[in-house]
Write a protein that holds these residues in place. Structure first.
Motif, PDB file in Angstrom:
ATOM      1  N   UNK A 180      30.768  -1.071 -30.819  1.00  0.00           N
ATOM      2  CA  UNK A 180      32.078  -0.418 -30.849  1.00  0.00           C
ATOM      3  C   UNK A 180      32.136   0.836 -29.986  1.00  0.00           C
ATOM      4  N   UNK A 181      33.330   1.149 -29.488  1.00  0.00           N
ATOM      5  CA  UNK A 181      33.536   2.339 -28.671  1.00  0.00           C
ATOM      6  C   UNK A 181      33.076   3.588 -29.409  1.00  0.00           C
ATOM      7  N   UNK A 182      33.327   3.631 -30.715  1.00  0.00           N
ATOM      8  CA  UNK A 182      32.980   4.804 -31.512  1.00  0.00           C
ATOM      9  C   UNK A 182      31.477   5.042 -31.580  1.00  0.00           C
ATOM     10  N   UNK A 183      30.685   4.023 -31.263  1.00  0.00           N
ATOM     11  CA  UNK A 183      29.225   4.169 -31.318  1.00  0.00           C
ATOM     12  C   UNK A 183      28.670   4.831 -30.061  1.00  0.00           C
ATOM     13  N   UNK A 184      29.466   4.974 -29.037  1.00  0.00           N
ATOM     14  CA  UNK A 184      28.973   5.483 -27.766  1.00  0.00           C
ATOM     15  C   UNK A 184      29.676   6.786 -27.415  1.00  0.00           C
ATOM     16  N   UNK A 185      28.944   7.805 -27.132  1.00  0.00           N
ATOM     17  CA  UNK A 185      29.492   9.143 -26.928  1.00  0.00           C
ATOM     18  C   UNK A 185      30.413   9.229 -25.724  1.00  0.00           C
ATOM     19  N   UNK A 186      30.262   8.312 -24.795  1.00  0.00           N
ATOM     20  CA  UNK A 186      31.133   8.337 -23.618  1.00  0.00           C
ATOM     21  C   UNK A 186      32.481   7.678 -23.885  1.00  0.00           C
ATOM     22  N   UNK A 187      32.650   7.117 -25.086  1.00  0.00           N
ATOM     23  CA  UNK A 187      33.944   6.547 -25.453  1.00  0.00           C
ATOM     24  C   UNK A 187      34.230   5.205 -24.831  1.00  0.00           C
TER      25      UNK A 187
END
Length: 236
Positions: free
Chosen positions: A170-177
């Motif tokens: 998921x997008x929320x799992x990655x700090x770069x969005x």
């Protein structure tokens, strides 16, 4: 006489507040029971079950508030005594529960582990599933708000429908969005929601203050109801 009137006024206001809060909780419980698409889905908890619990709590608080409020206004010894007994039983149960939490840390740890396993299993089975849009959206909102990933970390999504179909997290799992694969997630993932919640609770002393306030209110209610009970008996 003046003291008795003052106590009646305080008890009327405080128990009237309990009645209003109970009615509000009862209304929320009915709403949750009727609305199966509630945000409670993100915990994979049956909305009906939570709704029934809220309805039960609302009914209890409403009944307690009614007893105290009406007992004070009508100077009913029966209502005041019933109110006193119920509050005393609740207070004893809270003290016993507090002692259990302090003494039985192993039991608390086991409870948290059971919740952990349940939530992780629900993520693996339902996150990103074609028939679980409400569940997925609720988790995305939670993760976006708390800036966290999964319940413990990104590995909670191993085997989920979303990862199986896209090979991405998921997008929320990655700090770069952006969506990322397992290699980048392992290096650049946000921490889990559980550690964030634990930190939030530890940093928030309001919960302790509320608990102390509730106990203080219960003790005050016990004293006021018994004083009024005694004064009504003397006037009879």
């Amino acid at each position: 006489m003046c003291c008795s009137r003052y106590l009646k006024t305080i008890m009327f206001i405080s128990t009237g507040t309990i009645f209003a809060v109970g009615a509000a909780i009862l209304g929320v419980g009915i709403w949750v029971t009727v609305d199966a698409d509630s945000l409670l889905d993100f915990l994979d908890a049956p909305p009906e079950l939570v709704g029934y619990l809220l309805i039960g709590l609302g009914l209890v608080l409403t009944f307690i508030g009614f007893l105290g409020c009406c007992g004070a206004v009508r100077e009913s010894r029966y209502m005041l005594l019933t109110f006193f007994i119920i509050i005393l039983l609740i207070f004893i149960a809270e003290v016993a529960g507090g002692i259990w939490l302090l003494v039985s840390r192993a039991g608390v740890k086991k409870l948290l582990e059971d919740i952990n396993e349940k939530v992780v299993v629900s993520l693996k089975e339902h996150y990103g599933g074609p028939d679980d849009e409400a569940f997925t959206t609720s988790w995305n909102t939670t993760m976006d708000t708390l800036e966290c990933c999964g319940y413990n970390n990104y590995t909670d999504f191993y085997g989920s429908p979303h990862v199986n179909m896209t090979d991405l997290y998921p997008i929320e799992c990655c700090k770069e969005g952006t969506y990322c694969d397992v290699v980048r997630a392992a290096v650049d993932a946000n921490s889990g929601c559980l550690p964030k919640l634990e930190t939030l609770i530890k940093d928030n002393a309001l919960m302790g203050a509320v608990a102390l306030g509730v106990c203080g209110f219960e003790i005050a209610a016990l004293v006021m109801s018994m004083v009024l009970y005694t004064k009504v008996g003397q006037s009879d």
